[in-house]
Design a protein around this motif. Structure first.
Motif, PDB file in Angstrom:
ATOM      1  N   ILE A   1      58.495   2.761 -30.530  1.00 57.29           N
ATOM      2  CA  ILE A   1      57.529   3.569 -29.782  1.00 57.29           C
ATOM      3  C   ILE A   1      56.160   3.307 -30.397  1.00 57.29           C
ATOM      4  O   ILE A   1      55.861   3.767 -31.494  1.00 57.29           O
ATOM      5  CB  ILE A   1      57.888   5.059 -29.823  1.00 57.29           C
ATOM      6  CG1 ILE A   1      59.253   5.277 -29.156  1.00 57.29           C
ATOM      7  CG2 ILE A   1      56.818   5.892 -29.131  1.00 57.29           C
ATOM      8  CD1 ILE A   1      59.705   6.708 -29.137  1.00 57.29           C
ATOM      9  N   GLY A   2      55.352   2.521 -29.688  1.00 53.96           N
ATOM     10  CA  GLY A   2      54.069   2.098 -30.229  1.00 53.96           C
ATOM     11  C   GLY A   2      52.996   3.170 -30.121  1.00 53.96           C
ATOM     12  O   GLY A   2      53.074   4.080 -29.304  1.00 53.96           O
ATOM     13  N   CYS A   3      51.985   3.038 -30.957  1.00 52.09           N
ATOM     14  CA  CYS A   3      50.836   3.936 -30.919  1.00 52.09           C
ATOM     15  C   CYS A   3      49.566   3.106 -30.952  1.00 52.09           C
ATOM     16  O   CYS A   3      49.586   1.922 -31.291  1.00 52.09           O
ATOM     17  CB  CYS A   3      50.864   4.940 -32.076  1.00 52.09           C
ATOM     18  SG  CYS A   3      50.768   4.189 -33.721  1.00 52.09           S
TER      19      CYS A   3
ATOM     20  N   VAL B   1      58.547   6.435 -23.668  1.00 54.74           N
ATOM     21  CA  VAL B   1      57.287   5.696 -23.520  1.00 54.74           C
ATOM     22  C   VAL B   1      57.203   4.689 -24.670  1.00 54.74           C
ATOM     23  O   VAL B   1      56.887   5.037 -25.796  1.00 54.74           O
ATOM     24  CB  VAL B   1      56.080   6.648 -23.536  1.00 54.74           C
ATOM     25  CG1 VAL B   1      54.782   5.868 -23.357  1.00 54.74           C
ATOM     26  CG2 VAL B   1      56.214   7.695 -22.443  1.00 54.74           C
ATOM     27  N   GLY B   2      57.506   3.421 -24.363  1.00 53.09           N
ATOM     28  CA  GLY B   2      57.551   2.410 -25.407  1.00 53.09           C
ATOM     29  C   GLY B   2      56.191   1.995 -25.923  1.00 53.09           C
ATOM     30  O   GLY B   2      56.044   1.665 -27.095  1.00 53.09           O
ATOM     31  N   SER B   3      55.180   1.994 -25.049  1.00 55.81           N
ATOM     32  CA  SER B   3      53.829   1.580 -25.462  1.00 55.81           C
ATOM     33  C   SER B   3      52.796   2.501 -24.852  1.00 55.81           C
ATOM     34  O   SER B   3      52.913   2.907 -23.692  1.00 55.81           O
ATOM     35  CB  SER B   3      53.532   0.139 -25.035  1.00 55.81           C
ATOM     36  OG  SER B   3      54.296  -0.782 -25.761  1.00 55.81           O
ATOM     37  N   THR B   4      51.788   2.810 -25.646  1.00 58.46           N
ATOM     38  CA  THR B   4      50.591   3.519 -25.190  1.00 58.46           C
ATOM     39  C   THR B   4      49.413   2.748 -25.766  1.00 58.46           C
ATOM     40  O   THR B   4      49.204   2.733 -26.977  1.00 58.46           O
ATOM     41  CB  THR B   4      50.563   4.967 -25.695  1.00 58.46           C
ATOM     42  OG1 THR B   4      51.747   5.642 -25.267  1.00 58.46           O
ATOM     43  CG2 THR B   4      49.344   5.695 -25.163  1.00 58.46           C
ATOM     44  N   CYS B   5      48.652   2.063 -24.914  1.00 61.93           N
ATOM     45  CA  CYS B   5      47.575   1.215 -25.417  1.00 61.93           C
ATOM     46  C   CYS B   5      46.287   1.487 -24.643  1.00 61.93           C
ATOM     47  O   CYS B   5      46.307   1.602 -23.418  1.00 61.93           O
ATOM     48  CB  CYS B   5      47.938  -0.262 -25.335  1.00 61.93           C
ATOM     49  SG  CYS B   5      48.736  -0.785 -23.813  1.00 61.93           S
TER      50      CYS B   5
END
Length: 473
Positions: A345-347, A397-401
């Motif tokens: 889970i990216g931030c 939600v795997g990515s939030t960019c």
């Protein structure tokens, strides 16, 4: 009453401007047409912006890379939300662990549309996202007829192999910073520096994170042991070193190391984070309940370069370190809600202005489809609760960019659902259906085969200061 008002306020902060829709329900999508019979539809695993902010690149669980070019009227409220469809799809023969777009990516210049990919049992490969079609034949006048179908083939390759053998190493993390003359690949107990211009050649530099793998204790307690899962370049990396200065690496064995590639990759510091996670249980808002964790998935520098964020799988928070005091925990971001999943889970981070109180912002998704925002990070010690959030998806939600401009956010979601007990998977649609007469046969299958797709989508949001008449969908 106050909770409902807070929820409404969070919804009005963002507006959905583009979406792919739930790809697990789209039978005519390019991804579904490429599915083998009996195989479930893939879901989005990660998303990232290209350097010029015009394109979003995604990786999927069905071994493909998609490129989405955003429409020029993306933020026009009268035409929102737009329907997103991939302009390019690169099917891969093997699963990819990492994807790095060129730091000089410019959509208008085809020769800059490059990406680095590392797949299992293959060298690191460089692809052109939009390769020129090759001529296929010539007519009587000598004019070439071109094949308009795009055939993606590697333009360059970089062998990453074990020393004194021909065994390929799969890069478990990769970093390609500007000015893009070099990139770094990582695997178990090893960092390697490559020259992009030297195609077909092995690394210029190999850096072992432990003295020897043959030692009885795998390094004798010296260095950072384990598979490196993430790399992050310090914001102030020097261009004299090819864009590679101080690099933060994290491992599945819960270690973090700082390596200075401006000084031949010397290890500046290395420390374990397990004791810091234990302290979150002692000093947290809920006594005895810490943020947990089971292996580092992301290391992210703050925009100012003073702080290092460390994110783990199966964790309910994100650690914040002050690198000016190596290994000293400054605080942690609470309520990330990712303890029940092994997924990455990216931030992402973004600088906050003086009017916002200083510090920086951290954006991250959760396993229930919520996106959370922490403000003024770096300005306080101990636990730090999210300032606001909104429900954007129905699965992890795997990515939030964030777009480089800061006002547009891309999120992608997707996950397997292993709660299917008395259901079987429809081989044509990837959906699940009841097993009236074949329940016993279905129950004989291993648990990992009794699965279905959760919602999977790519969505683009914009920060909206209006009256919030369009709610998040």
């Amino acid at each position: 009453m106050e909770e409902s008002e807070a929820a409404d306020s969070s919804k009005s902060r963002v507006r959905l401007v583009a979406s792919t829709g739930d790809r697990t329900l789209q039978q005519d999508s390019p991804s579904s047409r490429s599915q083998k019979k009996g195989q479930l539809h893939g879901y989005f695993e990660s998303a990232q912006w290209t350097a010029d902010g015009t394109t979003i690149l995604t990786t999927s669980s069905n071994n493909q890379i998609d490129g989405y070019i955003l429409p020029p009227d993306l933020l026009d409220p009268e035409s929102s939300p737009h329907a997103l469809n991939p302009q390019v799809t690169i099917p891969l023969s093997e699963r990819t662990n990492v994807l790095c777009p060129a730091p000089y990516f410019q959509l208008s210049e085809a020769y800059t549309n490059q990406i680095l990919i590392s797949s299992h049992d293959l060298p690191i490969q460089l692809y052109y996202l939009y390769p020129p079609p090759a001529p296929t034949s010539s007519n009587e006048d000598g004019n070439h007829n071109t094949n308009k179908a795009v055939n993606h083939q590697p333009a360059s390759s970089y062998p990453f192999m074990k020393a004194h053998s021909e065994t390929f190493l799969s890069a478990t993390a990769m970093l390609w910073p500007g000015p893009a003359t070099h990139f770094v690949a990582a695997t178990k107990n090893l960092l390697a520096k490559f020259d992009v211009s030297r195609t077909g050649e092995e690394p210029l530099l190999r850096i072992k994170t432990i003295p020897s793998e043959r030692h009885l204790s795998k390094g004798g307690g010296v260095g950072m042991r384990g598979t490196i899962s993430t790399l992050a370049a310090h914001p102030s990396s020097s261009s004299d070193s090819g864009g590679l200065g101080l690099v933060a690496a994290g491992t599945w064995t819960r270690w973090v190391g700082l390596y200075d590639f401006a000084q031949a990759g010397d290890c500046v510091a290395a420390w374990g984070i397990e004791s810091a996670v234990d302290r979150t249980a002692e000093r947290g808002r809920r006594p005895g309940v810490g943020i947990g964790g089971n292996g580092v998935t992301h290391t992210v520098w703050s925009p100012c370069g003073r702080y290092l964020l460390v994110s783990e799988r199966k964790s309910r928070g994100i650690l914040v370190y002050d690198v000016r005091v190596t290994g000293e925990l400054l605080g942690w971001l609470e309520d990330r809600d990712a303890a029940g999943s092994n997924q990455r889970i990216g931030c992402d981070v973004f600088p906050a202005g003086e009017a916002a109180g200083g510090g920086f912002e951290v954006w991250s998704g959760t396993t229930d489809g919520t996106v959370k925002v922490w403000e003024n990070v770096g300005m306080r010690e101990g636990p730090h609760a999210p300032a606001w959030d909104w429900r954007g998806h129905e699965s992890t939600v795997g990515s939030t960019c964030l777009h480089p401009a800061g006002s547009v956010i891309a999120t992608c979601s997707g996950a397997w659902d292993f709660a299917v007990q008395d259901k079987e998977v429809d081989s044509d649609s990837g959906a699940t259906k009841s097993c009236a007469g074949d329940q016993k046969e279905a129950k004989r299958l291993p648990a990992w085969m009794r699965r279905s797709n959760k919602e999977s989508s790519l969505k683009i949001w914009c920060l909206d200061s209006g009256d919030g008449d369009k709610e998040a969908e």
